[in-house]
Design a protein around this motif. Sequence first.
Motif, short mmCIF file in Angstrom:
data_model
loop_
_atom_site.label_atom_id
_atom_site.label_comp_id
_atom_site.label_asym_id
_atom_site.label_seq_id
_atom_site.Cartn_x
_atom_site.Cartn_y
_atom_site.Cartn_z
N ASP A 52 0.83 -1.21 0.00
CA ASP A 52 0.00 0.00 0.00
C ASP A 52 0.86 1.26 0.00
O ASP A 52 0.57 2.24 0.68
CB ASP A 52 -0.98 0.00 1.17
CG ASP A 52 -2.06 -1.07 1.02
OD1 ASP A 52 -2.35 -1.47 -0.12
OD2 ASP A 52 -2.61 -1.50 2.05
N GLY A 53 1.96 1.22 -0.75
CA GLY A 53 2.82 2.38 -0.95
C GLY A 53 3.92 2.57 0.07
O GLY A 53 4.77 3.44 -0.09
N SER A 54 3.94 1.78 1.11
CA SER A 54 4.98 1.89 2.14
C SER A 54 5.89 0.67 2.10
O SER A 54 5.45 -0.43 1.77
CB SER A 54 4.36 2.00 3.53
OG SER A 54 3.59 3.16 3.64
N THR A 55 7.16 0.87 2.45
CA THR A 55 8.08 -0.26 2.44
C THR A 55 7.82 -1.18 3.62
O THR A 55 7.52 -0.74 4.73
CB THR A 55 9.55 0.23 2.51
OG1 THR A 55 9.73 1.00 3.69
CG2 THR A 55 9.94 1.01 1.29
N MET A 105 16.80 -1.66 -2.23
CA MET A 105 17.25 -0.26 -2.20
C MET A 105 16.38 0.59 -3.13
O MET A 105 15.96 1.70 -2.77
CB MET A 105 18.72 -0.14 -2.64
CG MET A 105 19.70 -0.69 -1.67
SD MET A 105 19.91 0.40 -0.25
CE MET A 105 21.28 -0.42 0.54
N LEU A 106 16.14 0.08 -4.33
CA LEU A 106 15.32 0.84 -5.29
C LEU A 106 13.90 1.06 -4.77
O LEU A 106 13.35 2.15 -4.92
CB LEU A 106 15.28 0.12 -6.64
CG LEU A 106 16.57 0.17 -7.47
CD1 LEU A 106 16.47 -0.76 -8.66
CD2 LEU A 106 16.88 1.60 -7.91
N LEU A 107 13.32 0.04 -4.17
CA LEU A 107 11.96 0.19 -3.64
C LEU A 107 11.92 1.14 -2.46
O LEU A 107 10.98 1.95 -2.34
CB LEU A 107 11.37 -1.18 -3.29
CG LEU A 107 10.99 -2.01 -4.51
CD1 LEU A 107 10.72 -3.45 -4.12
CD2 LEU A 107 9.81 -1.41 -5.24
N ALA A 108 12.92 1.09 -1.60
CA ALA A 108 12.97 2.03 -0.47
C ALA A 108 13.15 3.46 -0.98
O ALA A 108 12.49 4.39 -0.50
CB ALA A 108 14.09 1.65 0.49
N ALA A 109 14.01 3.63 -1.97
CA ALA A 109 14.22 4.95 -2.56
C ALA A 109 12.97 5.43 -3.28
O ALA A 109 12.59 6.61 -3.21
CB ALA A 109 15.41 4.92 -3.51
N ARG A 110 12.30 4.51 -3.96
CA ARG A 110 11.06 4.86 -4.67
C ARG A 110 10.00 5.34 -3.69
O ARG A 110 9.29 6.33 -3.93
CB ARG A 110 10.55 3.65 -5.46
CG ARG A 110 9.19 3.84 -6.13
CD ARG A 110 9.27 4.95 -7.17
NE ARG A 110 8.01 5.22 -7.79
CZ ARG A 110 7.11 6.12 -7.37
NH1 ARG A 110 7.33 6.81 -6.25
NH2 ARG A 110 6.01 6.34 -8.04
N VAL A 124 17.54 10.61 2.80
CA VAL A 124 17.85 9.41 2.01
C VAL A 124 18.46 8.35 2.92
O VAL A 124 18.06 7.18 2.89
CB VAL A 124 18.80 9.74 0.84
CG1 VAL A 124 19.23 8.47 0.12
CG2 VAL A 124 18.15 10.72 -0.12
N ARG A 125 19.39 8.75 3.74
CA ARG A 125 20.03 7.79 4.65
C ARG A 125 19.00 7.17 5.60
O ARG A 125 19.04 5.97 5.87
CB ARG A 125 21.16 8.45 5.42
CG ARG A 125 22.36 8.74 4.55
CD ARG A 125 23.55 9.29 5.33
NE ARG A 125 24.65 9.57 4.44
CZ ARG A 125 25.48 8.67 3.94
NH1 ARG A 125 25.34 7.39 4.24
NH2 ARG A 125 26.45 9.02 3.13
N GLU A 126 18.08 7.97 6.08
CA GLU A 126 17.03 7.45 6.97
C GLU A 126 16.13 6.46 6.22
O GLU A 126 15.79 5.41 6.75
CB GLU A 126 16.20 8.60 7.55
CG GLU A 126 15.04 8.16 8.41
CD GLU A 126 15.43 7.42 9.68
OE1 GLU A 126 14.60 6.63 10.17
OE2 GLU A 126 16.55 7.61 10.19
N ALA A 127 15.76 6.79 5.00
CA ALA A 127 14.88 5.92 4.22
C ALA A 127 15.54 4.59 3.89
O ALA A 127 14.86 3.56 3.80
CB ALA A 127 14.46 6.62 2.93
N LEU A 128 16.85 4.60 3.73
CA LEU A 128 17.58 3.38 3.36
C LEU A 128 18.19 2.65 4.55
O LEU A 128 18.80 1.60 4.37
CB LEU A 128 18.71 3.73 2.38
CG LEU A 128 18.30 4.38 1.06
CD1 LEU A 128 19.54 4.70 0.24
CD2 LEU A 128 17.34 3.51 0.28
#
Length: 165
Positions: A52-55, A105-110, A124-128
């Motif tokens: 649902d749009g979240s990792t 990584m791509l999905l987290a960045a997306r 970015v660092r927090e998201a990854l």
Amino acid sequence: MKIENTINGVTGVTEIEPRRLLVHMLRDQKHLTGVHIGCDTSQCGACTVLLDGSTVKSCTVLAAQTDGCELRTIEGMEHDRTTEALKQAFNELHGLQCGFCTPGMLLAARALLGHQPAPAEADVREALHGNLCRCTGYQNIVDAVLLAATRLREAQAVMQAEASR
């Protein structure tokens, strides 16, 4: 038990064992092998998918919990403009080496760029942070996400300028 969900834009019903993990349903039943099994302890992020749009780390989610949900794996991001920009930037800046962590990584960045089109490096660092890479040292991955974000914003500005003419 039967669950119904939408995976990469296709809605369907899947017969599962109630305790089956999402990662195993995706890989073994749906043959979506871009979802990797890395650590089995939710530490590496190789199994990251969008729910649902979240990792989420699919090794920590029961498939039954996705009944009625929308799932996206790397295979379902093939014609996504943001993911294409990320792939190009990862390639140009050497943000990938062996490729094992790359789908996660791509999905987290997306997911990040979907919510925050102009992230700072710290964002970015927090998201990854939940995705491990044993090859790159992360800086090239962070730089690639920032480059993709810049290019996407620039493309959006051009489109808006053309539309206002």
